[in-house]
Design an enzyme around this catalytic site. Structure first.
Site, PDB file in Angstrom:
ATOM      1  N   ASN A 110      26.337 -74.740  27.394  1.00 52.32           N
ATOM      2  CA  ASN A 110      27.563 -74.463  26.646  1.00 52.32           C
ATOM      3  C   ASN A 110      28.017 -75.693  25.858  1.00 52.32           C
ATOM      4  O   ASN A 110      27.972 -75.716  24.633  1.00 52.32           O
ATOM      5  CB  ASN A 110      28.663 -73.999  27.607  1.00 52.32           C
ATOM      6  CG  ASN A 110      29.934 -73.493  26.919  1.00 52.32           C
ATOM      7  OD1 ASN A 110      30.627 -72.644  27.467  1.00 52.32           O
ATOM      8  ND2 ASN A 110      30.272 -73.966  25.738  1.00 52.32           N
ATOM      9  N   ALA A 155      23.011 -76.499  33.979  1.00 52.53           N
ATOM     10  CA  ALA A 155      24.036 -77.447  33.537  1.00 52.53           C
ATOM     11  C   ALA A 155      23.388 -78.794  33.287  1.00 52.53           C
ATOM     12  O   ALA A 155      22.372 -79.111  33.902  1.00 52.53           O
ATOM     13  CB  ALA A 155      25.129 -77.586  34.583  1.00 52.53           C
ATOM     14  N   GLY A 156      23.977 -79.546  32.374  1.00 51.65           N
ATOM     15  CA  GLY A 156      23.528 -80.907  32.141  1.00 51.65           C
ATOM     16  C   GLY A 156      22.863 -81.130  30.804  1.00 51.65           C
ATOM     17  O   GLY A 156      22.761 -82.271  30.350  1.00 51.65           O
ATOM     18  N   LYS A 189      27.397 -64.283  36.996  1.00 53.21           N
ATOM     19  CA  LYS A 189      27.022 -65.650  37.350  1.00 53.21           C
ATOM     20  C   LYS A 189      28.008 -66.168  38.384  1.00 53.21           C
ATOM     21  O   LYS A 189      29.203 -66.283  38.120  1.00 53.21           O
ATOM     22  CB  LYS A 189      27.053 -66.551  36.103  1.00 53.21           C
ATOM     23  CG  LYS A 189      26.879 -68.019  36.467  1.00 53.21           C
ATOM     24  CD  LYS A 189      26.952 -68.947  35.275  1.00 53.21           C
ATOM     25  CE  LYS A 189      27.207 -70.367  35.749  1.00 53.21           C
ATOM     26  NZ  LYS A 189      27.344 -71.317  34.635  1.00 53.21           N
ATOM     27  N   GLY A 194      28.876 -80.059  31.941  1.00 55.52           N
ATOM     28  CA  GLY A 194      29.538 -80.696  30.813  1.00 55.52           C
ATOM     29  C   GLY A 194      29.240 -82.174  30.647  1.00 55.52           C
ATOM     30  O   GLY A 194      29.822 -82.825  29.779  1.00 55.52           O
TER      31      GLY A 194
END
Lengths: 268, 74
Positions: free
Chosen positions: A219, A197-198, A110, A171
């Protein structure tokens, strides 16, 4: 978009394939920000993920016997996807992934080249530069990128094996803030397309899947939940629910009511 | 007194003694540091040291080494 069609019956498995590697789970999870390695392992198991992202960092030479991630998240069981989190230049990202390849033998990686805090927004100029070097060097690059349709298409044309735009800053847990753009980007992408993300909670993951994403990468939404293991289970179900809803095809929206019960035969 | 070997490990200057058998190799260094060579990767002066070359790669004073491993990340 991915070519997988609706499973007509239970015998047809709904899998997805990136650069020749086939997976059942459409949830990719990060391994960072957990309380400890034990919780990391338990949450990942609960999520049902088959791919986990990992970071590459200097070994703490003063504590060489410290427990390692591999002891809790078995690389034989999970596909490790090394990332370049924390890399702000193309050169740092390339060096990091070359080290990752040597440490684990993986070509599937990635790539993320980030702009400065507080947004850590994808630096597309650095991303293009690193992607070019990495692809030439034999890497299979899954790329974190801006929600920019032209950039995404260009990354695909360069040979990136998955396009992974953000739904909101890394994050932030703000959810998919750009559903219209995510949907429009997808139309020109034939390799796997992931929101990276988000995502903040289960419904955000379901929304990404309902839009037609191949998979979702997250994550913090699990690691920073009050109960990460429970949230990991929630995410597993949300991904599956969103995927099924996408395959099922939602009903059209209408401004006004359309009763489900017949309006005839009513008592008077 | 054997020759001293100065290396920069993960940004920190460290001194090692050259072993009796000859120059210190990457494998020798990892052993000395107590690291499992299967769980780390090594870059020497910004060039990857292939895992297969740990024993043959001899270190010289002034070498800059990055020794990394996988940790949790998103």
């Amino acid at each position: 978009m991915d070519q997988a069609m609706a499973p007509e019956d239970a015998r047809t498995e709904d899998t997805w394939t990136v650069s020749g590697h086939t997976f059942r789970s459409r949830l990719i999870v990060g391994t960072g920000r957990y309380k400890d390695l034990e919780e990391t392992g338990a949450a990942i198991a609960a999520s049902g993920a088959e791919i986990v992202t990992v970071a590459v960092r200097r070994v703490n030479l003063s504590d060489p016997k410290a427990p390692m991630l591999q002891d809790y998240v078995d690389p034989k069981k999970y596909t490790y996807l090394p990332n370049t989190a924390g890399c702000f230049t193309a050169n740092e990202a390339v060096r990091t992934l070359r080290l990752a390849r040597e440490a684990g033998g993986w070509n599937l990686v990635k790539l993320e080249v980030l702009g400065p805090p507080p947004l850590l927004y994808p630096d597309m100029r650095g991303t293009f530069e690193a992607a070019e070097v990495l692809i030439k060097d034999g890497f299979e690059v899954m790329v974190y990128c801006a929600d920019d349709p032209l950039a995404a298409k260009r990354l695909q044309d360069m040979g990136c094996v998955a396009i992974m735009p953000l739904g909101a800053p890394i994050g932030s847990g703000l959810g998919v803030q750009n559903p219209a753009m995510i949907g429009m980007m997808m139309e020109h992408i034939t390799v796997p397309f992931l929101v990276d993300a988000g995502v903040g909670t289960a419904s955000d993951a379901a929304i990404a899947m309902e839009l037609g994403c191949t998979a979702v990468l997250l994550n913090s939404a699990i690691a920073h939940a009050k109960n990460p293991i429970l949230m990991a289970r929630a995410m597993k179900h949300a991904i599956e629910a969103g995927r099924l809803a996408y395959l099922a095809g939602r009903m059209p929206r209408r401004m006004g009511a359309d009763p489900s019960s017949p309006l005839t035969g009513l008592i008077r | 007194m054997r020759d001293a070997l100065t290396l920069v490990l993960n940004g920190e200057r460290r001194q090692f003694e050259t072993p009796d058998q000859g120059p210190l190799s990457v494998l020798g260094l990892l052993t000395e540091l107590g690291l499992d060579s299967r769980k780390v990767a090594v870059e020497r002066n910004e060039e990857i040291v292939p895992r297969s070359g740990y024993a043959e790669t001899k270190l010289s004073s002034g070498d800059q080494l990055e020794i990394v491993h996988f940790i949790g990340g998103g």
